[in-house]
Design an enzyme around this catalytic site. Structure first.
Site, short mmCIF file in Angstrom:
data_model
loop_
_atom_site.label_atom_id
_atom_site.label_comp_id
_atom_site.label_asym_id
_atom_site.label_seq_id
_atom_site.Cartn_x
_atom_site.Cartn_y
_atom_site.Cartn_z
N HIS A 1 -25.52 -59.76 -45.25
CA HIS A 1 -26.79 -59.47 -45.74
C HIS A 1 -27.03 -59.75 -47.43
O HIS A 1 -26.34 -59.87 -48.09
CB HIS A 1 -26.64 -57.64 -45.55
CG HIS A 1 -27.92 -57.29 -45.95
ND1 HIS A 1 -28.03 -56.46 -44.94
CD2 HIS A 1 -27.85 -56.26 -47.54
CE1 HIS A 1 -29.09 -55.57 -46.04
NE2 HIS A 1 -29.54 -56.02 -47.43
N ASP B 1 -27.44 -48.91 -45.08
CA ASP B 1 -27.26 -50.14 -46.30
C ASP B 1 -26.92 -49.07 -47.41
O ASP B 1 -27.77 -48.30 -47.83
CB ASP B 1 -28.54 -51.19 -46.69
CG ASP B 1 -28.39 -51.78 -47.20
OD1 ASP B 1 -27.20 -51.66 -47.83
OD2 ASP B 1 -29.38 -52.98 -48.02
N SER C 1 -22.75 -57.73 -47.75
CA SER C 1 -24.14 -57.91 -49.03
C SER C 1 -23.55 -59.16 -49.92
O SER C 1 -22.87 -58.42 -50.55
CB SER C 1 -24.70 -56.71 -48.87
OG SER C 1 -25.44 -57.04 -50.25
N MET D 1 -31.69 -46.89 -45.47
CA MET D 1 -30.87 -46.73 -46.78
C MET D 1 -31.09 -46.04 -47.08
O MET D 1 -31.27 -44.87 -46.75
CB MET D 1 -31.93 -47.16 -48.50
CG MET D 1 -32.99 -48.84 -47.82
SD MET D 1 -31.99 -50.01 -47.86
CE MET D 1 -30.73 -50.05 -49.52
N ASP E 1 -29.90 -59.69 -49.94
CA ASP E 1 -31.23 -59.02 -51.26
C ASP E 1 -32.02 -59.98 -51.68
O ASP E 1 -31.50 -60.88 -52.80
CB ASP E 1 -30.12 -58.01 -51.64
CG ASP E 1 -29.36 -56.76 -50.86
OD1 ASP E 1 -30.06 -56.29 -50.51
OD2 ASP E 1 -28.10 -56.48 -50.47
N MET F 1 -36.47 -56.60 -50.65
CA MET F 1 -37.70 -55.97 -51.39
C MET F 1 -38.14 -56.13 -52.45
O MET F 1 -37.59 -56.63 -53.82
CB MET F 1 -35.32 -54.61 -52.49
CG MET F 1 -35.14 -53.95 -51.42
SD MET F 1 -32.96 -54.00 -52.07
CE MET F 1 -32.65 -55.62 -51.10
N HIS G 1 -32.85 -59.18 -46.37
CA HIS G 1 -33.46 -57.48 -46.80
C HIS G 1 -34.28 -57.97 -47.15
O HIS G 1 -33.99 -58.40 -49.11
CB HIS G 1 -32.47 -56.49 -46.97
CG HIS G 1 -32.76 -55.20 -47.51
ND1 HIS G 1 -31.70 -54.48 -47.76
CD2 HIS G 1 -34.08 -55.36 -47.52
CE1 HIS G 1 -32.23 -53.37 -48.41
NE2 HIS G 1 -34.00 -53.11 -48.46
N MET H 1 -34.23 -58.78 -53.71
CA MET H 1 -35.38 -57.87 -55.06
C MET H 1 -36.21 -59.04 -56.22
O MET H 1 -36.12 -60.49 -56.63
CB MET H 1 -34.33 -57.65 -56.29
CG MET H 1 -33.16 -56.86 -54.58
SD MET H 1 -31.93 -56.09 -56.03
CE MET H 1 -30.26 -55.28 -54.99
#
Ligand code: DX5
Ligand code: ZN
Length: 214
Positions: free
Chosen positions: A32, A173, A7, A135, A34, A67, A65, A36
């Protein structure tokens, strides 16, 4: 063999291109990313322009991913560069429709569960998933401590995936390091996300091979 998905959340974005080249050479399996939104989680990271630049720079599959709140609104956008596209079960979309949409766009579909969600809640969605992400920290920040409650969830999901005779990768993760990685693998994880453990190391390549050799 276990797959590694570093990540980049805690990476230095100004040296990321070089770091990605190192990780590629070290034999990681995907990257990965992320995303957000400051709503679904109390943090804001990056969006598709950054992901586009990363895609242009690497052949590694991108494991995106999301979020974000009501992720169905952004699936078509993120599907442009993602190879795996995951979103949260708890984020307020119609999960079945959203998983189907990801597959229709030719991308591998994945659903993510937070620490508060029990694996049984997603058993009915497994036939629509190419991967499930469990998670092992509260989503939002890198560098947190691994929550052992994720282990039982991985085991239950592994049993259920077998029972339904499906091919679904299990990803974990949060808080993965040399101590927690073997526990996650033993519990059934196929893909380990590791952020801080890799990017805080003086020798990232060594860290990757340490995890790979477990
Ligand atoms: C947390 C993110 C993770 C994070 C993992 O919300 O989903 O991917 O970057 O970082 P570490 O490995 O440092 O826990
Ligand atoms: Zn993540």
């Amino acid at each position: 063999m276990i797959k590694i998905s570093p990540s980049v959340l805690t990476a230095d974005f100004l040296t990321l291109a070089k770091d990605i080249e190192k990780l590629e050479a070290a034999g990681v399996d995907m990257l990965h990313l992320d995303v957000m939104d400051g709503e679904f989680v109390p943090n804001i990271s990056f969006g598709n322009p950054i992901i586009k630049s990363i895609k242009e720079h690497t052949k590694l599959p991108l494991d995106v991913h999301l979020m974000i709140d009501r992720p169905h609104r952004y699936i078509d956008e993120f599907a442009k560069y993602a190879d795996y596209l995951s979103f949260h079960y708890e984020a307020g979309s119609d999960n079945e429709v959203t998983l189907k949409r990801i597959r229709d766009l030719g991308v591998k579909s994945a659903i993510v569960i937070k620490p508060c969600t029990q694996p049984e809640e997603i058993f009915g969605l497994l036939p629509l998933c190419d991967m499930v992400l469990v998670m092992s920290v509260e989503p939002g920040f890198g560098g947190q401590k691994f929550m052992p409650s994720a282990l039982d969830k991985l085991s239950k999901l592994q049993v259920e995936i077998k029972r339904q005779n499906l091919k679904v990768l299990l990803e974990v993760d949060g808080g993965i390091n040399a101590e927690t990685a073997p526990l996650a693998v033993k519990a059934g994880a196929d893909v380990l996300v590791a952020g801080n453990y890799i990017f805080s190391a003086d020798d990232m390549v060594k860290r990757v091979s340490e995890i790979k050799s477990l």
